[in-house]
Design an enzyme around this catalytic site. Structure first.
Site: not given
Ligand code: NOJ
Ligand code: CA
Length: 476
Positions: A190, A252
């Site tokens: 993430d 991500e």
């Molecule tokens: C990306 C995630 O997809 C999202 O849902 C989240 O709020 C943020 N990262 C923070 O962790």
């Protein structure tokens, strides 16, 4: 299960655990519920699953605020239920990726209380600098334990970890190792683009350009040169890869398509968000496809739990056309649960669970005309189960579900690079070896060339043309 060398072509299904299937009637989806529905996933023909966060969490950011990385949120089950899900996936040849949140913990994680040096905390009179938080507001709040200000890139409930402290690195690698030992195949990592912030905490300058990706206004007011995609991120990923050479790692990271190779150097896949955010700009689709399909390790996505759903942003027919685009490109593809039946955004909840408005894309899966998600009262309502559900679409060859299954199967026969990318008004065309793909994002019918029709998202017109908002795949 697919081999490591095939990962870069994988089709991966994103399950949002809270909204997939509820096994015990409390209205909240859970791990045993997912296990019960595993054959739906296998029948889609995907290679594996990415599970959004399942760890213990106060759920201020729906699991992206972890209070214990080595336990499962009780409403989702327990570690034994996770083991059962891993086994069920593996029995069907599916890999399973969990979602690790390395950038920040929950403010309720005991680490925050016990190890201030694991976080970014400064004991100054005023806020240390002008940084803003991704979801709005300032990136610094008063530390509840009286130690000054703590930095948070996302919600105030999510204090940033300090990855310059080797103890943090060791702790997080330990978490991954623990889950790998349980049989998990990999992780979606993430927000890793925000893993490091400038050591000297320098102010960020005012934004001078419009960033390629949509953002919230006060976050977009600054140019995030000191808080996103810092050089140290790539060192951390290199070390992660060295520790886990054969595990499946997906990052991500929000960065323009031309810079994604900095991530794929170290991991199997990284998301490309730009097709999703190109909306109806067909020339932009063409540019992103041309550039992105040269990046080994690119993962195409059109929606996830953070953005409005495809059929809501566009419409059902355009969503079919866009799915054809996504699944005919070289590289990996992620499909968000519900998109395979054309699920639309819902009304969310009042008061909302998510403060920045993402509930609407997180409504439960619709399994049957009456819902089939829970025997109780669902945490978010059904959107339109009577009209849009798995049971009705299962045997209907014209359904969205059948289209996704057909596309995923057809994709196995595709080979070669993307070539001959052309934009003609609202029509986008490209080829891969002997296959020609025509995507009509406009309303005027268009010819599809000669050869054998492999797939069309709508019936062709009497003269053989492809109607508006439709896609066709032809083999020469
Ligand atoms: C990306 C995630 O997809 C999202 O849902 C989240 O709020 C943020 N990262 C923070 O962790
Ligand atoms: Ca439940």
């Amino acid at each position: 299960m697919i081999s490591p060398s095939e990962r870069r072509n994988a089709v991966i299904y994103q399950v949002y655990p809270r909204s997939y299937n509820d096994s015990n009637g409390d209205g909240i989806g859970d791990l045993d519920g997912i296990t019960q529905r595993i054959d739906h996933i296998a029948k889609l023909g995907v290679d594996g699953i990415w599970l959004s966060p399942i760890f213990a969490s106060p759920q201020a950011d729906m699991g992206y605020d972890v209070s214990d990385y080595l336990s499962v949120a009780p409403e989702y089950g327990d570690v034994a239920a996770a083991d059962r899900l891993v086994a069920a996936a593996h029995a069907r040849g599916l890999f399973l990726l969990l979602d690790i949140v390395p950038c920040h913990t929950s403010i309720e994680h005991p680490w925050f209380r016990d190890h201030p040096e694991w976080y970014i905390i400064r004991d100054t009179e005023e806020r240390p600098n002008n940084w803003t938080a991704t979801f709005g507001g300032r990136a610094w709040d008063r530390d509840p334990f009286g130690r000054g200000w703590y930095c948070h890139t996302f919600y105030p409930e999510q204090p940033n970890l300090n990855w310059r402290n080797p103890e943090v690195v060791a702790a997080m690698h330990g978490v991954l190792r623990w889950w790998f030992e349980r049989g998990v195949d990999g992780f979606r990592i993430d927000a890793v683009d925000r893993l490091f912030v400038d050591e000297h905490l320098r102010d960020e300058p005012a934004a001078t350009r419009e960033y390629a990706l949509v953002e919230r206004p006060d976050y977009a007011s600054l140019d995030h040169i000191h808080t996103v995609n810092q050089p140290e991120v790539f060192g951390a990923l290199r070390d992660l890869r060295a520790d886990f050479p054969d595990k499946f790692l997906v990052t991500e990271a929000y960065c323009p398509v031309g810079e994604l190779h900095r991530y794929t150097e170290h991991v199997d896949l990284t998301f490309c968000f730009e097709l999703m955010q190109s909306e109806f700009d067909v020339q932009r689709f063409a540019d992103v496809i041309t550039e992105g399909s040269r990046v080994p390790g690119i993962a195409w996505m059109l929606s996830n739990h953070d953005f409005p759903r495809m059929v809501t942003r566009w419409n059902r027919d355009v969503a079919r056309t866009a799915a054809t685009m996504q699944l005919t490109l070289p590289g990996a593809a992620f499909i968000y649960q519900g998109d395979e039946i054309g699920l639309a955004d819902g009304p969310g909840a009042d008061p909302p669970f998510d403060r920045v408005g993402r509930d609407s894309a997180r409504h439960p899966m619709q399994w049957t005309p009456s819902g089939g998600f829970t025997t109780g009262s669902p945490w978010l309502s059904m959107v339109d189960a009577a009209e849009c559900n798995v049971a009705d679409q299962d045997d209907d060859p014209a359904s969205m579900l059948s289209l996704y299954r057909d596309l995923i199967e057809m994709r196995q026969g595709l080979s070669g690079e993307v070539s001959d990318v052309r934009v003609e008004g609202a029509v986008l065309r490209y080829s891969r070896d002997m296959t020609d793909i025509t995507l009509n994002f406009g309303t005027t019918a268009t010819p599809i060339g000669t050869g054998t029709l492999v797939l069309a998202t709508q019936a062709l017109e009497a003269d053989g043309c492809l109607p508006g908002y439709a896609a066709a795949v032809m083999r020469r």
